[in-house]
Write an enzyme that holds these catalytic residues in place. Structure first.
Site, PDB file in Angstrom:
ATOM      1  N   ARG A 113       0.798  -1.235   0.000  1.00  0.00           N
ATOM      2  CA  ARG A 113       0.000   0.000   0.000  1.00  0.00           C
ATOM      3  C   ARG A 113       0.828   1.280   0.000  1.00  0.00           C
ATOM      4  NH1 ARG A 113      -3.096  -2.586   4.014  1.00  0.00           N
ATOM      5  NH2 ARG A 113      -4.779  -3.821   3.110  1.00  0.00           N
ATOM      6  N   LYS A 135       2.085  11.186 -12.633  1.00  0.00           N
ATOM      7  CA  LYS A 135       1.271  10.176 -13.292  1.00  0.00           C
ATOM      8  C   LYS A 135       2.097   8.903 -13.418  1.00  0.00           C
ATOM      9  CE  LYS A 135      -1.168  11.769 -16.899  1.00  0.00           C
ATOM     10  NZ  LYS A 135      -1.636  12.660 -18.014  1.00  0.00           N
ATOM     11  N   GLU A 177       8.362  16.556 -26.749  1.00  0.00           N
ATOM     12  CA  GLU A 177       7.622  17.144 -25.623  1.00  0.00           C
ATOM     13  C   GLU A 177       8.082  18.573 -25.337  1.00  0.00           C
ATOM     14  OE1 GLU A 177       4.961  15.965 -24.116  1.00  0.00           O
ATOM     15  OE2 GLU A 177       4.954  13.889 -24.832  1.00  0.00           O
ATOM     16  N   LYS A 215       5.385  23.120 -17.846  1.00  0.00           N
ATOM     17  CA  LYS A 215       4.608  21.992 -17.336  1.00  0.00           C
ATOM     18  C   LYS A 215       4.234  22.198 -15.866  1.00  0.00           C
ATOM     19  CE  LYS A 215       3.826  17.148 -17.301  1.00  0.00           C
ATOM     20  NZ  LYS A 215       4.065  15.811 -17.816  1.00  0.00           N
ATOM     21  N   GLU A 225      -5.739  16.327 -13.196  1.00  0.00           N
ATOM     22  CA  GLU A 225      -6.179  16.290 -14.581  1.00  0.00           C
ATOM     23  C   GLU A 225      -7.697  16.412 -14.704  1.00  0.00           C
ATOM     24  OE1 GLU A 225      -4.828  12.852 -16.797  1.00  0.00           O
ATOM     25  OE2 GLU A 225      -4.208  14.162 -18.417  1.00  0.00           O
ATOM     26  N   ARG A 229      -5.201  20.786 -17.205  1.00  0.00           N
ATOM     27  CA  ARG A 229      -4.046  19.951 -17.496  1.00  0.00           C
ATOM     28  C   ARG A 229      -4.146  19.233 -18.836  1.00  0.00           C
ATOM     29  NH1 ARG A 229      -1.447  16.149 -12.911  1.00  0.00           N
ATOM     30  NH2 ARG A 229      -0.202  14.741 -14.158  1.00  0.00           N
ATOM     31  N   ASN A 233      -2.228  17.511 -23.435  1.00  0.00           N
ATOM     32  CA  ASN A 233      -2.574  16.404 -24.320  1.00  0.00           C
ATOM     33  C   ASN A 233      -2.478  16.775 -25.796  1.00  0.00           C
ATOM     34  OD1 ASN A 233      -3.036  14.818 -22.116  1.00  0.00           O
ATOM     35  ND2 ASN A 233      -5.245  15.191 -22.078  1.00  0.00           N
ATOM     36  N   HIS A 236      -1.513  14.276 -28.384  1.00  0.00           N
ATOM     37  CA  HIS A 236      -1.497  12.966 -27.730  1.00  0.00           C
ATOM     38  C   HIS A 236      -2.718  12.099 -28.017  1.00  0.00           C
ATOM     39  CE1 HIS A 236       2.017  14.495 -25.763  1.00  0.00           C
ATOM     40  NE2 HIS A 236       2.146  13.417 -25.009  1.00  0.00           N
ATOM     41  N   HIS A 240      -1.048   8.975 -29.207  1.00  0.00           N
ATOM     42  CA  HIS A 240      -1.121   7.762 -28.378  1.00  0.00           C
ATOM     43  C   HIS A 240      -1.680   6.582 -29.158  1.00  0.00           C
ATOM     44  CE1 HIS A 240      -0.938   9.010 -23.845  1.00  0.00           C
ATOM     45  NE2 HIS A 240       0.242   8.763 -24.363  1.00  0.00           N
ATOM     46  N   HIS A 255       7.802   7.164 -28.204  1.00  0.00           N
ATOM     47  CA  HIS A 255       6.697   8.041 -27.815  1.00  0.00           C
ATOM     48  C   HIS A 255       6.730   9.372 -28.573  1.00  0.00           C
ATOM     49  CE1 HIS A 255       3.642   9.917 -25.310  1.00  0.00           C
ATOM     50  NE2 HIS A 255       4.475  10.908 -25.052  1.00  0.00           N
TER      51      HIS A 255
END
Lengths: 352, 352
Positions: A113, A135, A177, A215, A225, A229, A233, A236, A240, A255
């Protein structure tokens, strides 16, 4: 050593031996684990090992690459932590690119945890992108990062010297990026980036903090998000899908290579729907194709792309969500586009 | 309807049709999923389905039992969410006992980096134990809940009427946690519980909120299990190991059955190390053996128990951590015991 202090953790930019020593001295932990892949074990681990000797770190090695960013590799990491009787107060140091950081962070955050972790991103992509935002996650059923969570590392340590361990292709991937940050938020940065033709000689110690600042501003205004935020994207939604699909072929894309294609397609959508000036669309297209070349998208694959977009976690309800540019240096979130417009954007790229 | 307001979410105790309707009206979501096992689908789902008709819920069914609380079942849940194009703003309603709540909560919290979930615990164990604490997870490498995280549900809806769907054995299992709460924090509650001999006729609508209040107080003082919350581990260091080991045999124990054994062993350790009066040890032993009978622990299995304790996530460093009773109604955390003392405690139980 330069420090960018986020609300929740510090990013230290400078020689890693120094930042690592200082960071470890500041926090207690019962055991130290280091996660690396075969590349970072060979090229990066020797640069930090001397600073860690005193802590008797246990090295966990996983195979490199996005194809291994999955539950099976996670099970290997958890299994190794378990085998070494790691407790919740152990510390995991993730040494590598985005895959190592995202998956190592996820594995640590869910082990008993939640054990703590430290990110040492060694690729340009992970230094300018994954180092802010908390993330974490893995790919599942071909959908990138579809299993994961948000959680902060104890600190992020960025050393531009690691960039000399990258291939030209990896360096270029991360640079996508950097370009994206400028396109959504900083026209003058975008203009100065367009002067860069040789990435090896670029002033990374200056570029990285400037790109991170963009950023930082966006993420801190929207840590989970919820809205703003989504600006990040841009490129993306389509990128993606192309990346996810290419992952299953003999010619996977990095990527940033996929995002470069996505940015061209979404800049086209921006011109169609948001009035991005044609001249700016051409600048974006010219600079990106000059840096990244041109892939051939097979129209036979379009349905697969569209399906992957349908499962993209950035959607609300069933609509396909985009972040688009009304002009270079500005972004609007929560735009949508239908199948025919997306197809037109893919064709625009293909016809360049 | 009675409401216990935690700092972070409400627990509504009363008829579920009413609490569910009110709760769903209060929050927006894009799609509603319900997680159930074959038992709760048959016995509990019909009681809530009428209140949900309007939302066109999608039912995800998994096989019941702790042996299925693992990554494979999680993958099935994630796969179903993905197949139905669930987005991050969907809601998952976990209808069942601790396995459903822990695993469904974990699956939701990690799906697309976190969708919301609602707990409807249908067993006594999950109503009095899992409903507070936000501990989610699955078992991994025979170690219970070794992969997981802390995250709050939107709300917990407890309906004592669900207890009539339980077997006597399940009801008794949950009751072990009620006993534990009294033993660590409330002597007078412990004294009144000892009057109960027929669990079917017990006043659950009174017992459940009283037991929850103890847990609420402890958890809110220590939401991330840094210290005080370990009070709740009384009976669990040995109990978990016995449970984990039995899981691999033909005669698995229910959680509370294992914890009842663990409480006897750890009450013995309490007498040895913390001065728990012999008379109180005898009361505990008598009441628990009268309710739970006596299992036979095989001395050949002791090494396996000890090994499982060595991997228990409640340990700090390599020591084996216990929460013990200086007297009934009081607890001290962060006690340790070595192999010989633990063996003596297991023998004490066996020789009863």
């Amino acid at each position: 050593m330069q420090t960018l202090a986020l609300d929740t953790y510090p990013i230290h930019i400078g020689p890693v031996a120094k930042s690592l020593t200082l960071t470890l001295e500041q926090q207690p932990f019962s055991q130290l684990f280091v996660l690396a892949d075969e590349n970072t074990r060979e090229h990066c681990w020797p640069r930090i090992a001397p600073a860690l000797e005193h802590y008797q770190p246990i090295l966990i090695e996983i195979p490199s690459g996005e194809t291994h960013k999955n539950l099976r590799t996670c099970e290997h990491i958890w299994g190794q932590l378990m085998a070494h009787k790691a407790t919740r107060d152990a510390l995991l140091l993730n040494l590598g690119g985005g895959v190592i950081g995202d998956m190592g962070g996820f594995a640590a955050s869910t082990f008993k945890r939640g054990m703590r972790f430290l990110q040492i991103p060694t690729t340009l992509l992970s230094q300018v992108d994954a180092s802010i935002g908390s993330k974490l996650g893995i790919d599942f059923m071909q959908v990138k990062n579809s299993i994961g969570l948000f959680r902060n590392p104890q600190a992020v340590l960025i050393d531009p010297a690691f960039l000399d361990t990258l291939s030209d292709r990896e360096l270029r991937s991360g640079y996508a990026e950097v370009i994206k940050h400028s396109l959504i938020a900083d026209l003058s940065q975008w203009e100065s980036l367009q002067q860069i033709t040789d990435l090896r000689s670029a002033d990374w110690a200056g570029i990285i903090p400037a790109s991170l600042s963009i950023k930082k501003q966006i993420v801190e205004a929207d840590p989970f998000e919820k809205g703003l935020r989504k600006a990040l994207n841009f490129g993306h939604t389509i990128g993606h899908a192309i990346e996810g699909h290419a992952l299953e072929t003999d010619t996977p894309l990095l990527h940033g290579e996929a995002i470069a294609i996505g940015m061209i397609c979404e800049a086209f959508l921006s011109t169609q729907q948001q009035g991005l000036p044609e001249a700016q669309l051409r600048q974006i297209t010219d600079y990106l194709t000059a840096r990244y070349g041109k892939a051939a998208l097979r129209p036979d694959d379009y349905p697969a792309y569209l399906q992957l977009m349908g499962n993209d976690k950035k959607n609300e309800g069933q609509a396909i969500n985009f972040s688009l540019l009304p002009e270079a240096g500005k972004v609007v979130v929560n735009q949508t586009a239908g199948k025919s417009h997306i197809t037109a954007a893919l064709n625009f790229y293909n016809n360049l």
